[in-house]
Motif scaffolding. Sequence first.
Motif, PDB file in Angstrom:
ATOM      1  N   LYS A   1       0.896  -1.249  -0.200  1.00  0.00           N
ATOM      2  CA  LYS A   1      -0.091   0.146  -0.114  1.00  0.00           C
ATOM      3  C   LYS A   1       0.915   1.293   0.032  1.00  0.00           C
ATOM      4  O   LYS A   1       0.476   2.223  -0.469  1.00  0.00           O
TER       5      LYS A   1
ATOM      6  N   ARG B   1       7.576   5.747  -4.182  1.00  0.00           N
ATOM      7  CA  ARG B   1       7.666   6.121  -5.551  1.00  0.00           C
ATOM      8  C   ARG B   1       7.647   7.655  -5.886  1.00  0.00           C
ATOM      9  O   ARG B   1       8.423   8.297  -6.418  1.00  0.00           O
TER      10      ARG B   1
ATOM     11  N   ASN C   1       8.034 -12.386   4.536  1.00  0.00           N
ATOM     12  CA  ASN C   1       8.176 -13.089   3.349  1.00  0.00           C
ATOM     13  C   ASN C   1       6.672 -13.196   2.894  1.00  0.00           C
ATOM     14  O   ASN C   1       6.311 -14.293   3.009  1.00  0.00           O
ATOM     15  N   ASN C   2       5.945 -12.319   2.536  1.00  0.00           N
ATOM     16  CA  ASN C   2       4.310 -12.395   2.618  1.00  0.00           C
ATOM     17  C   ASN C   2       3.429 -11.644   1.594  1.00  0.00           C
ATOM     18  O   ASN C   2       4.497 -10.777   0.904  1.00  0.00           O
TER      19      ASN C   2
ATOM     20  N   ASP D   1      14.087  -1.989  -3.293  1.00  0.00           N
ATOM     21  CA  ASP D   1      14.775  -1.716  -4.840  1.00  0.00           C
ATOM     22  C   ASP D   1      13.940  -2.378  -5.830  1.00  0.00           C
ATOM     23  O   ASP D   1      14.149  -2.180  -7.012  1.00  0.00           O
ATOM     24  N   GLU D   2      12.720  -2.764  -5.420  1.00  0.00           N
ATOM     25  CA  GLU D   2      11.796  -3.112  -6.612  1.00  0.00           C
ATOM     26  C   GLU D   2      10.937  -1.673  -6.844  1.00  0.00           C
ATOM     27  O   GLU D   2      10.569  -1.707  -8.104  1.00  0.00           O
ATOM     28  N   VAL D   3      11.156  -0.469  -6.298  1.00  0.00           N
ATOM     29  CA  VAL D   3      10.521   0.659  -6.837  1.00  0.00           C
ATOM     30  C   VAL D   3      11.584   1.705  -6.863  1.00  0.00           C
ATOM     31  O   VAL D   3      11.218   2.495  -7.687  1.00  0.00           O
TER      32      VAL D   3
ATOM     33  N   PRO E   1      -5.212  -1.997   0.728  1.00  0.00           N
ATOM     34  CA  PRO E   1      -5.498  -0.998  -0.360  1.00  0.00           C
ATOM     35  C   PRO E   1      -6.998  -1.063  -0.636  1.00  0.00           C
ATOM     36  O   PRO E   1      -7.618  -2.382  -0.580  1.00  0.00           O
TER      37      PRO E   1
ATOM     38  N   TYR F   1       4.641 -15.609  -0.586  1.00  0.00           N
ATOM     39  CA  TYR F   1       5.940 -15.303  -0.305  1.00  0.00           C
ATOM     40  C   TYR F   1       6.705 -15.467  -1.777  1.00  0.00           C
ATOM     41  O   TYR F   1       6.177 -16.261  -2.733  1.00  0.00           O
ATOM     42  N   GLU F   2       7.958 -14.794  -1.251  1.00  0.00           N
ATOM     43  CA  GLU F   2       8.860 -14.781  -2.683  1.00  0.00           C
ATOM     44  C   GLU F   2       9.881 -15.976  -2.657  1.00  0.00           C
ATOM     45  O   GLU F   2      10.347 -16.363  -1.527  1.00  0.00           O
TER      46      GLU F   2
ATOM     47  N   LYS G   1      11.764 -10.432 -11.425  1.00  0.00           N
ATOM     48  CA  LYS G   1      11.668  -9.530 -10.347  1.00  0.00           C
ATOM     49  C   LYS G   1      11.549  -8.096 -10.701  1.00  0.00           C
ATOM     50  O   LYS G   1      12.090  -7.573 -11.468  1.00  0.00           O
ATOM     51  N   PRO G   2      10.508  -7.384 -10.101  1.00  0.00           N
ATOM     52  CA  PRO G   2      10.249  -5.947 -10.459  1.00  0.00           C
ATOM     53  C   PRO G   2      11.563  -5.256 -10.102  1.00  0.00           C
ATOM     54  O   PRO G   2      12.049  -5.343  -9.117  1.00  0.00           O
ATOM     55  N   ALA G   3      11.720  -4.008 -11.099  1.00  0.00           N
ATOM     56  CA  ALA G   3      12.936  -3.197 -10.678  1.00  0.00           C
ATOM     57  C   ALA G   3      12.722  -1.904 -11.280  1.00  0.00           C
ATOM     58  O   ALA G   3      11.684  -1.896 -12.175  1.00  0.00           O
ATOM     59  N   PRO G   4      13.005  -0.845 -10.622  1.00  0.00           N
ATOM     60  CA  PRO G   4      12.611   0.700 -10.813  1.00  0.00           C
ATOM     61  C   PRO G   4      13.201   1.096 -12.005  1.00  0.00           C
ATOM     62  O   PRO G   4      14.137   0.546 -12.655  1.00  0.00           O
ATOM     63  N   LYS G   5      12.292   1.789 -12.919  1.00  0.00           N
ATOM     64  CA  LYS G   5      12.731   2.666 -13.981  1.00  0.00           C
ATOM     65  C   LYS G   5      13.345   3.858 -13.305  1.00  0.00           C
ATOM     66  O   LYS G   5      12.763   4.417 -12.748  1.00  0.00           O
ATOM     67  N   GLU G   6      14.441   4.466 -13.767  1.00  0.00           N
ATOM     68  CA  GLU G   6      15.195   5.270 -13.111  1.00  0.00           C
ATOM     69  C   GLU G   6      14.485   6.505 -12.884  1.00  0.00           C
ATOM     70  O   GLU G   6      13.834   7.017 -13.988  1.00  0.00           O
TER      71      GLU G   6
END
Lengths: 160, 170, 409
Positions: free
Chosen positions: A80, A86, A112-113, A121-123, B133, B149-150, B165-170
């Motif tokens: 959320k 970002r 881990n859920n 670092d995913e965003v 959300p 879980y991952e 895995k998602p990664a950010p666009k700069e």
Amino acid sequence: MGVEQKLGNMGVVTVKMEELINWSRTNAMWPMLFGLACCAIEMMSAQSANHDMSRFGMELMRASPRQSDLMIVAGRVTRKMAPVLRRLYDQMPDPKWVIAMGDCASCGGVFNNYAVMQGVDEVVPVDVYVAGCPPRPEALMHGIVTLHEKVRGEKLKDWA
Amino acid sequence: MSEALQSYQQRLAQAFQAETSEFAGEISLIVPAPKILEAARMIHDEFGFDFLAYVTAVDYWPEENPRFHVVYAFRSLSQKLILHLRAPVPGISPSLPSIEPVYRNANWQEREVFDMFGIKFEGHSDPRRILMPADWQGHPQRKDYPLGYEEPQYSFNFDEIKARKPAPKE
Amino acid sequence: MTQIQEVSLDEIRHLVSERALTGDTMLLNMGPQHPSTHGVLRLLLELDGETVVNCIPDIGFLHTGIEKNMESKTYQKAEVMTDRMDYMNTVGNNFTYCLAVEKLVGLDVPARAQAIRVILAELTRIQSHLVWLGTAALDVAAMSVFLYCFREREQILDIMELVSGQRMMTTYIRPGGVWRDVPVEFEAAVRDFIKIIPKRIDEYEAMLTKNPLFLDRCLGIGVISGEEAINWGLTGATLRASGPDYDLRKYAPYSGYEQYDFEVPTHTDGDVYARYLIRIEEMRQSIRIIEQAMAKIPLGPVRSNNYKFVPPPRSEIGTSMEALIHHFKLWTEGFSAPKGSVYAATESPRGELGCFLEGDGGPKPYRVHFRAPSFDNLQVLPRLSKGHFVADLVAIIGSIDIVLGDIDR
């Protein structure tokens, strides 16, 4: 000893522009207040009297992203909260750096859920990861010093 | 177990045909779900239990009927007693009356139960999601909802997980 | 990844007054990132100029799914996640969970472990109140109190590190007692701390209690009456400031609290200033409890010797077959709890922290639910802040002492 020897007669110092700009960026890096969870309390401890973070130039924490250079993501980021994170990162003006403080911001930590983002670092692109749950204030300061070394090593051709 | 608590439990059991079950020194009454608002009013007005400690739910999937038990706990601050209640709810379109008119903090507690389990509370003044959300699909704490879980990244599957895995666009 | 939720007016039409729809009042977002909201709390304020007409809290930005995650770990391993819920009261979270597990499986706790648990719980209470005092005073612009409080807090964290190796998330209290005995320096460290802290609390009081600026910002703000507070489910200092003296340490004593002589402060005004006075007094009473516990602490084992649930000492594993088998079973599968549900509650610095635990005969908890005190305490915020200014709203949030980790779990 000191600057007087180098100044000479005219009071002029010559230095590489990279070094000057990098030095000035590290010495007055203002962090943005982004404490989310338990790591925020250790960040507040690092700010307070015993381990003083203002000796690194980080006297105040700026609440507004428009006035800060460094975002210390302290705590777990949930799904959320990710769009908010970002958006705040986008609102920070260049040059900006990100420290992922703690295990939850670096890799998801103990959790881990479905709800927790496995690493911030995913965003946002992260510069320094500080491990610990929560990291000691000294560990956070080591992370900041590492970031300063990284910034000192930045080259002109990267940001010109 | 004090006599006052026993007398309250007996009166509740008589009025609502509630079964009692005892475990580890605590007695909880199983009250049929449609009667829960009347039971709450009786507990609040006649017995003097003025404090609602919590409302939560337990999912007994794959049992279909009853699939959920909504659990309540009421305290009487002056008499130093606690009363535990359970209301069984079926798995298909689960719903039961809300006790918000009697205990005001049931507002957020029931919203959390709805968010996590999908149990609707009739008569609730603000039935929205509270923790997830607003556009989230599914109810996370049900037993048939995956933990999400991952997978751990070892050296043999490093590259395939990195591609996903998602990664950010700069 | 979900997009940012642009809340349309339809969704909250039933919560805001009609004046918002005509533009008479303004809807302002006090977003999840804000210096005064003590964490990631989002408030939708409906403002008439500077006065708050309504405020709608939006929580869940720190929801970590701890309860569901604990269902997939064994009882011992799940305890690690409880530390991180209410991160100001880490010892108290472990304490509540262990009380529930001990009630579920019927485990005894030796007297020395109970005394150590009480000492650590009271130290955690002082530490949490110090952080509350620092941040609440910071919200009403008294910055030096913040720095002083964190200086004292470092001493308490040093004691925690001495005992368990970790400053905050200790996981020192485990089912059956505590992890291991306290080292020899523990007693001296606690006595040193108790010697200096009363004077330091006097210093904070000298800065704030009779300060006319502080009084101006806090007297008569956010008032609620006793019966209404009980109906709203408030607990902790927020409730005791309005009259009722509900404190779980006196109401349903646990872990030997009945042997200690202490008072539970109450007040009748029910405003921000009353809550401040009560928490300062609670710190002093906690010091009293620690002194009595340190004087009376008995010698003996610090963990139960029921090796079906508690790991046997390492020295026995080489010589005793049963110890080896118990160790193996506990490390691979974990202990099993019977079918049934229990509820155990303790007094956290914020109020009644309870753990509802249901077992199903296996080694993993079937359902864990934590009754979080800040969850119910925050619910009353719209009621308390109606008619006050935005600056008063900040003072009220500070006085309710919420921790978002507790609310969102």
